[in-house]
Design a protein around this motif. Sequence first.
Motif, short mmCIF file in Angstrom:
data_model
loop_
_atom_site.label_atom_id
_atom_site.label_comp_id
_atom_site.label_asym_id
_atom_site.label_seq_id
_atom_site.Cartn_x
_atom_site.Cartn_y
_atom_site.Cartn_z
N PRO A 92 0.81 -1.23 0.00
CA PRO A 92 0.00 0.00 0.00
C PRO A 92 0.84 1.28 0.00
N ASP A 93 0.23 2.35 -0.46
CA ASP A 93 0.85 3.67 -0.43
C ASP A 93 1.22 4.06 1.01
N GLU A 94 2.30 4.82 1.13
CA GLU A 94 2.71 5.45 2.39
C GLU A 94 2.75 4.43 3.55
N SER A 95 3.46 3.34 3.31
CA SER A 95 3.53 2.26 4.30
C SER A 95 4.77 2.31 5.18
N PHE A 96 5.80 3.07 4.77
CA PHE A 96 7.09 2.98 5.45
C PHE A 96 7.69 4.35 5.75
N ASP A 97 8.34 4.42 6.90
CA ASP A 97 9.07 5.63 7.28
C ASP A 97 10.44 5.68 6.61
N THR A 98 11.04 4.51 6.40
CA THR A 98 12.38 4.43 5.82
C THR A 98 12.42 3.26 4.84
N ILE A 99 13.10 3.48 3.71
CA ILE A 99 13.34 2.42 2.73
C ILE A 99 14.83 2.42 2.40
N VAL A 100 15.44 1.25 2.42
CA VAL A 100 16.83 1.13 1.97
C VAL A 100 16.87 0.15 0.80
N SER A 101 17.79 0.41 -0.12
CA SER A 101 17.97 -0.47 -1.27
C SER A 101 19.40 -0.29 -1.77
N PHE A 102 20.22 -1.28 -1.45
CA PHE A 102 21.65 -1.17 -1.74
C PHE A 102 22.06 -2.12 -2.86
N GLN A 103 22.73 -1.54 -3.87
CA GLN A 103 23.23 -2.30 -5.01
C GLN A 103 22.09 -3.05 -5.72
N VAL A 104 20.99 -2.32 -5.93
CA VAL A 104 19.81 -2.92 -6.56
C VAL A 104 19.40 -2.17 -7.82
N ILE A 105 19.38 -0.85 -7.79
CA ILE A 105 18.81 -0.08 -8.90
C ILE A 105 19.52 -0.38 -10.21
N GLU A 106 20.80 -0.74 -10.16
CA GLU A 106 21.52 -1.05 -11.40
C GLU A 106 21.00 -2.33 -12.07
#
Length: 257
Positions: A92-106
Amino acid sequence: MAIYTTEITSDQIASDNPIHQRLLKAYIEAIPYINGDLLELGCGEGRGIDLIVPRSSSFLGLDKIEAVINNLQSKYPDYQFESSVFPPVKLPDESFDTIVSFQVIEHIKNDHLFLKEIYRLLKKGGKAIISTPNRLMSLSRNPWHEREYTANELEKICKDHFDKVTMMGIAGNDKVMTYHERNRKSVDKIMRFDVLDLQYRLPAPLLRIPYDILNRINRNSLKNQADELVMSISQDDYFLNEKNDGNLDLFCVLERN
């Protein structure tokens, strides 16, 4: 859990140590930004979970490899893990205060949709922290990556989706850069045989197995040549740096107003 490729850098393989420590540093530098409900997109084998989860009130880790997710759920029964291919992210929309994503977008084909989804999932006032290799410091084409970015390139697409973007990077001290330059010279020796420039001309799927074999051979060779250097590198030899073309990885903080 088996190591499928050199893309899955292991803390259990000695020759992976410099890369493992570099990737771990992103989690350490993310700690001050962590609060509330936390999502990790691309949690892998859980490299930094023990570092970031204590700062959160809840944690959800998503990754596409189901066997990895099952192992993590067994290891961390109090946290939540799900097997998922994204984007889009079925949450759902607006579910998290913090999101991390390391070495993924590539690895993401539609990087704009990926960033748009991160924005959608963040609560107002939330922050996301992403890291990715700095293309200017890469040693060869990585066929596991859809693309790589310079700091300016990543900053530009992030600003298309977020209210505030702070671009920084993970850099290394003299010890790390000595290893990096040895790695560069070793890769150059291998790539001199690519007289037809096949690393850029062939489709990526055809290159993945030979890339992985040569990458593993190269890492093992560097360890054998300078075992003390390889094994002595720790996360303390890396540091969060201001935006700079010489950073090994890009480290970007994204904010939603």
